[in-house]
Motif scaffolding. Structure first.
Motif, short mmCIF file in Angstrom:
data_model
loop_
_atom_site.label_atom_id
_atom_site.label_comp_id
_atom_site.label_asym_id
_atom_site.label_seq_id
_atom_site.Cartn_x
_atom_site.Cartn_y
_atom_site.Cartn_z
N THR A 167 0.83 -1.21 0.00
CA THR A 167 0.00 0.00 0.00
C THR A 167 0.86 1.25 0.00
OG1 THR A 167 -1.81 -1.13 1.11
CG2 THR A 167 -1.79 1.26 1.26
N ASN A 168 1.91 1.24 0.80
CA ASN A 168 2.80 2.41 0.84
C ASN A 168 3.50 2.62 -0.49
OD1 ASN A 168 2.29 3.38 3.47
ND2 ASN A 168 3.50 1.70 4.31
N ASP A 170 2.24 1.76 -3.41
CA ASP A 170 1.19 2.26 -4.31
C ASP A 170 0.95 3.76 -4.08
OD1 ASP A 170 0.89 -0.22 -5.49
OD2 ASP A 170 -0.89 -0.76 -4.30
N LEU A 171 0.93 4.17 -2.81
CA LEU A 171 0.74 5.59 -2.50
C LEU A 171 1.91 6.43 -3.02
CD1 LEU A 171 -0.65 5.36 1.15
CD2 LEU A 171 -1.90 6.08 -0.90
N ARG A 173 3.87 5.66 -5.55
CA ARG A 173 3.76 5.68 -7.01
C ARG A 173 2.76 6.73 -7.46
NH1 ARG A 173 -0.01 3.63 -9.87
NH2 ARG A 173 -0.63 2.06 -8.37
N LYS A 174 1.59 6.80 -6.83
CA LYS A 174 0.57 7.78 -7.19
C LYS A 174 1.07 9.21 -6.96
CE LYS A 174 -3.33 4.72 -6.45
NZ LYS A 174 -4.44 4.37 -5.58
N THR A 175 1.79 9.40 -5.87
CA THR A 175 2.34 10.73 -5.57
C THR A 175 3.35 11.13 -6.62
OG1 THR A 175 2.03 10.36 -3.21
CG2 THR A 175 3.55 12.10 -3.83
N GLU A 177 3.53 10.04 -9.69
CA GLU A 177 2.84 10.24 -10.98
C GLU A 177 2.26 11.66 -11.07
OE1 GLU A 177 -0.07 7.12 -11.14
OE2 GLU A 177 1.38 5.66 -11.92
N LYS A 178 1.86 12.21 -9.95
CA LYS A 178 1.27 13.55 -9.92
C LYS A 178 2.32 14.65 -9.90
CE LYS A 178 -2.98 12.18 -7.59
NZ LYS A 178 -3.77 12.29 -6.37
#
Length: 182
Positions: A167-168, A170-171, A173-175, A177-178
């Motif tokens: 989960t960490n 994934d978080l 990665r999303k950060t 990407e932004k």
């Protein structure tokens, strides 16, 4: 897919009726008996859940198979489920009934997911913290899932504590990407 709202409503009604007659445990035992019988006899479940079978035929069969062996409150409850075309929810209702009984006794269940088997001392510490935090006796339902990579995920009723590496990551990665890179 089972509708938990329907199951919860019916389970609460059954629990109240059983409580009024002081047969809460007997209803639970009878429910377990029905579930075991239906598990062993899939044809019985198909017959009872079939919309092509007349309501009275279903009730007559239930009376013949279970009538003398289960709590009358539960038998009438099953008749009600048949009348309301809700019999396919019986398994889910039984699960909710058990959950409500445990809750009244101060017991809750937590699903715990880890990448590897949880060591006994860590399991005891986690259980003690969850007991202290909730005020309930927490029963851990452990699951090993290598995909979480590391850490622990705890699901307790509607509360989710996810401290897994997966989960960490994934978080993160999303950060990333932004993030705007110049």
């Amino acid at each position: 897919m089972p509708d938990l709202r329907v199951a919860d409503r019916y389970a609460r009604a059954l629990l109240e009726a059983a409580r009024e007659r002081d047969v809460v445990e007997a209803v639970a035992e009878s429910m377990d008996g029905i579930l075991a019988t239906v598990k062993d006899r899939a044809d019985l479940a198909i017959f009872i859940e079939s919309p092509q079978v007349a309501t009275q035929e279903k009730k007559d069969l239930l009376q013949a198979v279970f009538g003398e062996h289960i709590e009358p409150v539960l038998l009438h409850f099953v008749y009600l489920l048949i009348d309301k075309d809700r019999i396919e929810h019986f398994r889910t209702i039984a699960g909710e009934y058990d959950r409500l009984m445990e809750f009244e006794r101060g017991i809750v269940r937590a699903q715990v997911t880890t990448a590897i088997e949880l060591a006994a001392d860590l399991e005891e510490q986690l259980n003690a913290r969850l007991n202290a935090r909730t005020g309930f006796k927490v029963i851990l339902e452990k699951r090993v899932d290598p995909a979480v990579i590391g850490g622990v995920k705890v699901v307790l009723e509607d509360y989710v504590l996810d401290g897994t590496v997966r989960t960490n990551l994934d978080l993160l990665r999303k950060t990333l990407e932004k993030a705007q890179v110049h």
